[in-house]
Scaffold this motif. Sequence first.
Motif, PDB file in Angstrom:
ATOM      1  N   UNK A 223      -7.484  25.336 -13.815  1.00 55.22           N
ATOM      2  CA  UNK A 223      -7.471  26.480 -12.903  1.00 55.22           C
ATOM      3  C   UNK A 223      -8.393  27.528 -13.508  1.00 55.22           C
ATOM      4  N   UNK A 224      -9.518  27.787 -12.871  1.00 56.48           N
ATOM      5  CA  UNK A 224     -10.541  28.632 -13.493  1.00 56.48           C
ATOM      6  C   UNK A 224     -10.296  30.130 -13.297  1.00 56.48           C
ATOM      7  N   UNK A 225      -9.671  30.513 -12.190  1.00 59.86           N
ATOM      8  CA  UNK A 225      -9.472  31.947 -11.964  1.00 59.86           C
ATOM      9  C   UNK A 225     -10.808  32.665 -11.928  1.00 59.86           C
ATOM     10  N   UNK A 226     -10.861  33.820 -12.576  1.00 55.27           N
ATOM     11  CA  UNK A 226     -12.115  34.574 -12.637  1.00 55.27           C
ATOM     12  C   UNK A 226     -12.083  35.532 -13.821  1.00 55.27           C
ATOM     13  N   UNK A 227     -13.226  35.826 -14.356  1.00 55.54           N
ATOM     14  CA  UNK A 227     -13.356  36.755 -15.472  1.00 55.54           C
ATOM     15  C   UNK A 227     -12.796  38.123 -15.074  1.00 55.54           C
ATOM     16  N   UNK A 228     -11.867  38.645 -15.896  1.00 56.13           N
ATOM     17  CA  UNK A 228     -11.277  39.943 -15.632  1.00 56.13           C
ATOM     18  C   UNK A 228     -10.144  39.927 -14.625  1.00 56.13           C
ATOM     19  N   UNK A 229      -9.815  38.748 -14.070  1.00 59.14           N
ATOM     20  CA  UNK A 229      -8.752  38.650 -13.075  1.00 59.14           C
ATOM     21  C   UNK A 229      -7.390  38.372 -13.696  1.00 59.14           C
ATOM     22  N   UNK A 230      -6.323  38.712 -12.955  1.00 53.77           N
ATOM     23  CA  UNK A 230      -4.952  38.421 -13.368  1.00 53.77           C
ATOM     24  C   UNK A 230      -4.297  37.572 -12.290  1.00 53.77           C
ATOM     25  N   UNK A 231      -3.506  36.569 -12.706  1.00 50.85           N
ATOM     26  CA  UNK A 231      -2.935  35.615 -11.778  1.00 50.85           C
ATOM     27  C   UNK A 231      -1.483  35.315 -12.139  1.00 50.85           C
ATOM     28  N   UNK A 232      -0.677  35.079 -11.108  1.00 49.61           N
ATOM     29  CA  UNK A 232       0.731  34.739 -11.312  1.00 49.61           C
ATOM     30  C   UNK A 232       0.841  33.286 -11.755  1.00 49.61           C
ATOM     31  N   UNK A 233       1.259  33.090 -13.001  1.00 45.69           N
ATOM     32  CA  UNK A 233       1.474  31.739 -13.507  1.00 45.69           C
ATOM     33  C   UNK A 233       2.816  31.208 -13.021  1.00 45.69           C
ATOM     34  N   UNK A 234       3.818  32.083 -13.017  1.00 44.52           N
ATOM     35  CA  UNK A 234       5.146  31.750 -12.505  1.00 44.52           C
ATOM     36  C   UNK A 234       5.674  32.956 -11.740  1.00 44.52           C
ATOM     37  N   UNK A 235       6.252  32.719 -10.578  1.00 41.91           N
ATOM     38  CA  UNK A 235       6.918  33.790  -9.840  1.00 41.91           C
ATOM     39  C   UNK A 235       8.155  33.214  -9.168  1.00 41.91           C
ATOM     40  N   UNK A 236       9.316  33.673  -9.632  1.00 48.15           N
ATOM     41  CA  UNK A 236      10.583  33.161  -9.125  1.00 48.15           C
ATOM     42  C   UNK A 236      11.540  34.331  -8.892  1.00 48.15           C
ATOM     43  N   UNK A 237      12.753  34.028  -8.496  1.00 51.44           N
ATOM     44  CA  UNK A 237      13.715  35.083  -8.184  1.00 51.44           C
ATOM     45  C   UNK A 237      13.953  36.026  -9.363  1.00 51.44           C
ATOM     46  N   UNK A 238      14.068  35.449 -10.575  1.00 52.18           N
ATOM     47  CA  UNK A 238      14.447  36.269 -11.732  1.00 52.18           C
ATOM     48  C   UNK A 238      13.424  36.234 -12.874  1.00 52.18           C
ATOM     49  N   UNK A 239      12.239  35.711 -12.606  1.00 49.43           N
ATOM     50  CA  UNK A 239      11.206  35.624 -13.648  1.00 49.43           C
ATOM     51  C   UNK A 239       9.822  35.659 -13.022  1.00 49.43           C
ATOM     52  N   UNK A 240       8.927  36.447 -13.655  1.00 46.60           N
ATOM     53  CA  UNK A 240       7.540  36.495 -13.208  1.00 46.60           C
ATOM     54  C   UNK A 240       6.651  36.572 -14.447  1.00 46.60           C
ATOM     55  N   UNK A 241       5.627  35.704 -14.502  1.00 47.28           N
ATOM     56  CA  UNK A 241       4.704  35.702 -15.645  1.00 47.28           C
ATOM     57  C   UNK A 241       3.279  35.768 -15.113  1.00 47.28           C
ATOM     58  N   UNK A 242       2.552  36.799 -15.525  1.00 47.26           N
ATOM     59  CA  UNK A 242       1.136  36.935 -15.197  1.00 47.26           C
ATOM     60  C   UNK A 242       0.273  36.542 -16.383  1.00 47.26           C
ATOM     61  N   UNK A 413      -2.986  42.435  -8.433  1.00 45.99           N
ATOM     62  CA  UNK A 413      -3.870  43.595  -8.636  1.00 45.99           C
ATOM     63  C   UNK A 413      -4.122  43.904 -10.102  1.00 45.99           C
ATOM     64  N   UNK A 414      -3.152  43.596 -10.968  1.00 45.91           N
ATOM     65  CA  UNK A 414      -3.325  43.845 -12.402  1.00 45.91           C
ATOM     66  C   UNK A 414      -2.364  42.954 -13.170  1.00 45.91           C
ATOM     67  N   UNK A 415      -2.493  42.979 -14.482  1.00 45.03           N
ATOM     68  CA  UNK A 415      -1.604  42.201 -15.341  1.00 45.03           C
ATOM     69  C   UNK A 415      -0.159  42.656 -15.205  1.00 45.03           C
ATOM     70  N   UNK A 416       0.052  43.889 -14.790  1.00 40.62           N
ATOM     71  CA  UNK A 416       1.404  44.467 -14.750  1.00 40.62           C
ATOM     72  C   UNK A 416       2.030  44.435 -13.357  1.00 40.62           C
ATOM     73  N   UNK A 417       1.320  43.857 -12.398  1.00 38.01           N
ATOM     74  CA  UNK A 417       1.825  43.821 -11.025  1.00 38.01           C
ATOM     75  C   UNK A 417       2.495  42.478 -10.724  1.00 38.01           C
ATOM     76  N   UNK A 418       3.569  42.519  -9.947  1.00 35.76           N
ATOM     77  CA  UNK A 418       4.259  41.294  -9.535  1.00 35.76           C
ATOM     78  C   UNK A 418       3.959  40.961  -8.071  1.00 35.76           C
ATOM     79  N   UNK A 419       2.881  41.550  -7.537  1.00 31.28           N
ATOM     80  CA  UNK A 419       2.547  41.384  -6.120  1.00 31.28           C
ATOM     81  C   UNK A 419       1.391  40.403  -5.945  1.00 31.28           C
ATOM     82  N   UNK A 420       1.595  39.410  -5.111  1.00 29.29           N
ATOM     83  CA  UNK A 420       0.537  38.505  -4.673  1.00 29.29           C
ATOM     84  C   UNK A 420       0.978  37.889  -3.354  1.00 29.29           C
TER      85      UNK A 420
END
Length: 436
Positions: A223-242, A413-420
Motif C-alpha cells: 500500500x503506497x499511500x503518498x508522501x506526507x499523507x496519513x491513513x487509517x491502518x485500523x478503524x473499529x468501534x473501540x480502536x483507531x490507528x493512523x 486529514x492528519x495523523x491525529x484525526x479519526x475521520x475518513x
Amino acid sequence: MEHRKSYVLVALFALLLLTDIVIAASDGGKGNGKDGQVDKGNGGYDGKGKGNGNGNGNGNGNGNGNGNGNGNSNGPKDKGKKDKDKKDKEKKDKERKEKEERVKKDKERKEKEKKEKERKEKEKRDKEQSEAAARYRMLSPLRTGQEQAMCQGQGACYYKTLVCPGECPMRKPSKNRNTKGCFIDCTSKCEATCKWRKPNCNGYGSLCYDPRFVGGDGRMFYFHGSKGGSFAIVSDNNLHINAHFIGTRPVGRTRDFTWVQALNVMFESHKLLITANKVTQWDENLDAFTIRYNDELITLPEDEQSEWRANSGQREIVIERTDERNSVRVLVSGLVQMDIKVRPIGKEEDRVHNYQLPQDDAFAHLETQFKFLDLSELVEGVLGKTYRPDYVSTAKTGVPMPVMGGEDKYQTPSLFSHTCRLCRFKPQEEPLSADI
C-alpha cells in the motif's frame, strides 16, 4: 276443345310449379363447405370447394371436390394446453432456482458463522496470552539463572510454577538482539517458551519496508499511500490507528517511495503516539524514536528491562524496551499489542532500489507487527479490513508486488484525526471534573 286447352295449361303450370319446388328444395340441401370453411352448426368437410352437408330440407347437395377438413376444430384447446405447460415449466424453474438460492445462502451463512467463530476463538486466545503477564507472580530465579513464576489466574494453570527454558532463561534478556526471551503463558497452555521480542515482517499483522503488509488472511500486499499523507491502518468501534507516511519521488517516477514514520493509536479518549525521529546520519548507539501518551513525553531509561506503565481507567498501557536501542513492545490491554523497531534506509538498500535519497536524511521509519485482541467483524482500515470474516482480497495474485488501493477511502486529514470515508471509530468524551 277450349276445356282441353285449359286443362293442359293448368297441367303445365302445375308442372312448372313442381319443378320450382324441387329446385328450391335442392338448393336448400346444399352444405356450407365452401372454400374450405366449416359450418360449425351442421357439420361438413373442411375442404376446397363445396362439401357435403345436411341442409334444413334434408336435401342432398353435391359438392365440387372432396373436403378433407375436420369439422371438430381443436385449435383453441391445443393453445390452452401449451400455455398451461409453459406456465407449469416456468413455475418449476422458479421453484428450482429459489431452492438453489436458499441452499447457496445457507452454505454462505454457515461458512460465515464458522469463520466468525474461529475469529472470536483466536481473539480470545490472543487476549488471554497478551494478558498472561498480569496473572503470574515472579519467584526467585533458580541457581542456573532461569527465571520462574507462579500462575495466579483461575484455570488449569492456577498456582502452578513455570520455569523458563535453559535456551532463554530470562523474560527480558540483556543484549537480546540475538537472543530470544522467555514467554510465560499462564493460559490453558500452561508453559514457558522462547520467543523473539521483535517484529516478524513476514508474520500476520506486519507492516514493514515501503510499506509491505501481511494481512489477517495471511496474504502479502503493498500500500503506497503518498508522501506526507496519513491513513487509517485500523478503524473499529473501540480502536483507531493512523500511520503517517514519509517518502521521496525520484525524477522520472510516477509514484512516491513511501515508509511509515509515525503511528497514532487512539482508544477511548486517549492517544498514544510513536514516532521515528528524522536523523541525518544513523547511529545505532542512539535512540531515534519518541513516544507520547496524551501529549506527555514518555522516557524509557537506557536499560533493556525498563518499562513504563499507565492506567486509562479501563485499560492498562505498558511500554517496554525489547532491545538496547530503538526497539519496544507496546500493549494496550484488551485491544492491541505492537512490536516496533526503528530502522534507517541503508546506503546499499538505497542503491539496490534506486531510491535516490538525499544525503542529509536517513529516512528512519517504523517496522511494526500488530496483534489485535478485540476487533469486530466490521473493522475497517488498510490492514484492519483483512481481519473481517467475509474479507476477499482485491490485490492481484501471481505478481511480485500485489498492490492494494484504497487511498481515497482511508486517508485522514492528519495523523491525529479519526475521520475518513470508511472510518468507524468515535472517541469517548472525557468526563467533566466537578469543582469541589
